[in-house]
Motif scaffolding. Structure first.
Motif, short mmCIF file in Angstrom:
data_model
loop_
_atom_site.label_atom_id
_atom_site.label_comp_id
_atom_site.label_asym_id
_atom_site.label_seq_id
_atom_site.Cartn_x
_atom_site.Cartn_y
_atom_site.Cartn_z
N ASP A 120 26.95 -1.94 -3.40
CA ASP A 120 28.34 -1.58 -3.13
C ASP A 120 28.98 -2.47 -2.08
OD1 ASP A 120 26.52 -0.48 -1.42
OD2 ASP A 120 27.38 1.52 -1.38
N LEU A 121 28.37 -3.62 -1.80
CA LEU A 121 28.92 -4.54 -0.81
C LEU A 121 30.35 -4.98 -1.13
CD1 LEU A 121 28.39 -6.01 1.83
CD2 LEU A 121 27.24 -7.83 0.56
N PRO A 122 30.68 -5.28 -2.40
CA PRO A 122 32.07 -5.67 -2.69
C PRO A 122 33.10 -4.62 -2.25
CG PRO A 122 30.67 -6.21 -4.55
CD PRO A 122 29.82 -5.41 -3.60
N GLN A 123 32.73 -3.34 -2.39
CA GLN A 123 33.65 -2.27 -1.95
C GLN A 123 33.79 -2.26 -0.42
OE1 GLN A 123 31.26 -1.71 -4.29
NE2 GLN A 123 32.53 -1.34 -6.08
N TRP A 124 32.68 -2.48 0.27
CA TRP A 124 32.75 -2.50 1.73
C TRP A 124 33.62 -3.65 2.21
CZ3 TRP A 124 26.73 -2.34 2.61
CH2 TRP A 124 26.23 -1.12 2.14
N LEU A 162 28.52 -12.58 -0.51
CA LEU A 162 28.66 -13.07 0.87
C LEU A 162 29.08 -14.53 0.90
CD1 LEU A 162 25.55 -11.36 2.53
CD2 LEU A 162 27.96 -10.74 2.81
N ALA A 163 28.71 -15.28 -0.14
CA ALA A 163 29.06 -16.70 -0.19
C ALA A 163 30.56 -16.90 -0.39
CB ALA A 163 28.29 -17.39 -1.31
N THR A 164 31.27 -15.86 -0.80
CA THR A 164 32.71 -15.98 -1.00
C THR A 164 33.49 -15.78 0.30
OG1 THR A 164 33.06 -13.61 -1.46
CG2 THR A 164 32.40 -15.01 -3.32
N LEU A 165 32.81 -15.34 1.35
CA LEU A 165 33.50 -15.09 2.62
C LEU A 165 33.60 -16.37 3.44
CD1 LEU A 165 31.71 -11.80 3.78
CD2 LEU A 165 33.82 -12.02 2.47
N PRO A 166 34.66 -16.52 4.21
CA PRO A 166 34.69 -17.64 5.16
C PRO A 166 33.57 -17.47 6.19
CG PRO A 166 36.55 -16.16 5.53
CD PRO A 166 35.88 -15.69 4.29
#
Length: 200
Positions: free
Chosen positions: A66-70, A124-128
């Motif tokens: 559920d990381l995308p929701q967080w 996580l790779a999509t985050l700056p």
């Protein structure tokens, strides 16, 4: 038979750190992703940090479905505190013309385990990526840092929050960490500590 432990800080009752743990607020939301191997670690500074910050959450695991929701919490801009190619300084991230508070994602584990968390959770790779200023030194005197600027999770969080929340200070978060180190030094004896960890 194992010694009774404090259910909050998970330390043996005779060495409970709860009285030293502050309760600090921040606009920044902190999400700590802890590798399971860290849970029973003697220091477990991520737990101390989560207990001391009112706007922090500690999640334990390897894969977080559920990381995308967080990460999609409205009103926040997420970033990953981890060095790597394309990472920008936290100061640059904080200075961007965006009034939303940060959602600071922090992997907790050895460098190898932290990289595994990134590999198993590709979102996580999509985050700056953001990094701390170079040259910071750890207060953890019992272990040689694997590389210059390597900090414990709680130290990294204090340094990050003092950038994102300036001029607020978060030094109080390190009180239980310092007490933990002093307790370990006392347990091994000053002479053993000086011989093995304090040359010169």
């Amino acid at each position: 038979m194992s010694r009774p432990h404090c259910p909050r800080c998970c330390r043996p009752l005779g060495h409970c750190l709860c009285a030293l743990i502050p309760r600090l607020s921040s606009r920044t939301r902190v999400l700590i992703l802890q590798h399971p191997s860290e849970v029973r670690h003697a220091l477990n500074t991520a737990r101390l940090a989560a207990l001391g910050l009112s706007n922090a959450e500690l999640r334990v695991g390897e894969e977080f479905e559920d990381l995308p929701q967080w990460l999609a919490q409205p009103g926040y801009r997420a970033c990953l505190l981890f060095p790597g190619e394309g990472a920008q300084s936290l100061q640059a991230f904080a200075g961007q013309a965006d009034e939303r508070p940060a959602l600071l994602v922090v992997p907790d584990g050895t460098w190898r385990k932290a990289r595994k968390l990134l590999h198993l959770n590709p979102v996580l790779a999509t985050l700056p990526r953001v990094t701390l200023v170079a040259g910071l030194c750890s207060r953890y005197r019992l272990r040689k840092a694997p590389m210059p600027g390597a900090l414990s999770t709680i130290e990294a969080l204090v340094a990050a929050l003092e950038v994102l929340e300036a001029p607020a200070r978060y030094e109080a978060l390190l009180k239980p960490f310092d007490a933990l180190i002093e307790g370990q030094i006392a347990a091994m004896g000053e002479q053993t500590f000086r011989r093995n960890h304090h040359p010169g």
